[in-house]
Design an enzyme around this catalytic site. Structure first.
Site, PDB file in Angstrom:
ATOM      1  N   SER A 140       0.828  -1.195   0.000  1.00  0.00           N
ATOM      2  CA  SER A 140       0.000   0.000   0.000  1.00  0.00           C
ATOM      3  C   SER A 140       0.869   1.254   0.000  1.00  0.00           C
ATOM      4  O   SER A 140       1.645   1.475  -0.928  1.00  0.00           O
ATOM      5  CB  SER A 140      -0.969  -0.043   1.174  1.00  0.00           C
ATOM      6  OG  SER A 140      -1.947   0.958   1.080  1.00  0.00           O
TER       7      SER A 140
ATOM      8  N   ASP B 223      -9.966  -4.046  -4.813  1.00  0.00           N
ATOM      9  CA  ASP B 223      -9.275  -2.904  -4.227  1.00  0.00           C
ATOM     10  C   ASP B 223      -9.389  -1.721  -5.182  1.00  0.00           C
ATOM     11  O   ASP B 223      -9.144  -1.858  -6.389  1.00  0.00           O
ATOM     12  CB  ASP B 223      -7.807  -3.283  -4.017  1.00  0.00           C
ATOM     13  CG  ASP B 223      -6.962  -2.178  -3.415  1.00  0.00           C
ATOM     14  OD1 ASP B 223      -7.514  -1.154  -2.982  1.00  0.00           O
ATOM     15  OD2 ASP B 223      -5.720  -2.365  -3.379  1.00  0.00           O
TER      16      ASP B 223
ATOM     17  N   HIS C 105      -7.925  -5.021  -0.282  1.00  0.00           N
ATOM     18  CA  HIS C 105      -6.755  -4.245   0.091  1.00  0.00           C
ATOM     19  C   HIS C 105      -6.266  -4.679   1.483  1.00  0.00           C
ATOM     20  O   HIS C 105      -7.066  -4.921   2.388  1.00  0.00           O
ATOM     21  CB  HIS C 105      -7.122  -2.755   0.111  1.00  0.00           C
ATOM     22  CG  HIS C 105      -5.968  -1.860   0.353  1.00  0.00           C
ATOM     23  ND1 HIS C 105      -5.128  -1.445  -0.658  1.00  0.00           N
ATOM     24  CD2 HIS C 105      -5.487  -1.293   1.493  1.00  0.00           C
ATOM     25  CE1 HIS C 105      -4.186  -0.669  -0.153  1.00  0.00           C
ATOM     26  NE2 HIS C 105      -4.379  -0.569   1.151  1.00  0.00           N
TER      27      HIS C 105
END
Length: 316
Positions: free
Chosen positions: A153, A253, A283
């Protein structure tokens, strides 16, 4: 994914926290959850240095696998929107990463926004990577090619930015990087974003448009600066000379499309890239329990990549 689970996850946004107001509370909660059960395989931290110019020391916690099968060192930058997450809250995920890859994992405790906005966290990650690549002996390595950048991320965003900076500044670039559902673009407004996954999943599941915009607001308060290649790597004009890259995205995501777009851009610039999309994954799946299918799927591909498996796209 089970239809009932999908429905339950779609209801989550109504009960979400306010990133701008509640980030400190979220940090405390993450640390509490990570402490149950007590972490294993923790070794004393190293001290590395930031590139902020003030001589700041950056803690790095090293995790040793139960069975060491590879000599690689995975230099890990954690996620959390540049605002939450740290080496405490990511201890379970890093212990899992060490065990499932058979590699040592070095988790970098970079500074967080809003107390330390861009470029503070990037300076910490960059300084740590640069010094280890220049002197791999401090990590017990004889070859800098054994250092693999890994990030999930916001950490994937930092890993990509570190690789860009290393090349631009004329320093040694890591031979490999693993980017897990990275942030690569600045625009997550469903009315203007170039990516369909922002519109398709921006109000669902694990991460929303509003949350990521709030994270950006805390990390990079100046909206124009968010278009910088060091905040949005997909905006870089020159992506040549980058590490061999494994880029893993999650199907459900909102960052899925921009992550894959970055992989394609790297390949078009002449870099070796493998793209892999984990089906039905949300995610943040790298922090799931070890038995979770998305986690196992991802680590099968990661193991193949670390062993020098084939490159090329496996995403639609």
């Amino acid at each position: 994914m089970n239809p009932l689970l999908r429905l339950a996850l779609r209801l989550l946004p109504a009960a979400r926290f306010d990133v701008r107001e509640d980030y400190a509370r979220v940090r405390r909660l993450q640390r509490q959850l990570a402490a149950l059960p007590p972490a294993r395989y923790r070794t004393p931290t190293w001290d590395t240095f930031s590139d902020s110019g003030d001589g700041r020391r950056v803690p790095v916690r090293v995790f040793t696998p139960r069975e060491r099968r590879r000599d690689d060192l995975l230099l890990f930058f954690h996620g959390g929107g540049w605002v939450t997450g740290d080496i405490e809250s990511y201890t379970p995920a890093c212990a899992t990463m060490a065990d499932l890859t058979g590699c040592r994992v070095a988790s970098v405790d970079y500074r967080l926004a809003p107390e330390h906005p861009f470029p503070a966290g990037l300076e910490d990650c960059y300084g740590t990577a640069r010094r280890l690549l220049e002197d791999p002996g401090q990590a017990g390595l004889g070859d800098a090619d054994r250092i693999v950048l890994v990030g999930d991320s916001a950490g994937g965003n930092l890993a990509a930015a570190v690789s860009l900076l290393l090349r631009e500044q004329g320093h040694r670039v890591p031979s490999r990087q693993i980017l897990l559902y990275p942030v690569t673009h600045w625009d997550h407004d469903p009315s203007t974003s170039p990516f369909e996954s922002v519109r398709r999943h921006g109000e669902d599941y694990r991460l929303t448009n509003t949350e990521i915009d709030d994270y950006f607001g805390l990390y990079v308060p100046d909206p124009q600066l968010r278009r910088s290649r060091l905040v949005s790597p997909l905006m870089a004009e020159d992506l040549s000379g980058q590490p061999e890259t494994l880029l893993i995205t999650a199907e459900l995501d909102l960052l899925c499309d921009e992550g894959e777009a970055y992989g394609h851009a790297l390949a078009e610039a002449g870099n070796r890239v493998r793209l892999h999309r984990v089906d039905d994954a949300l995610h943040g799946f790298i922090s799931l329990p070890r038995f979770a299918r998305p986690l196992r799927d991802a680590y099968e591909v990661i193991d193949e990549f670390l062993d020098g498996g084939p490159t090329g796209s496996s995403a639609p």
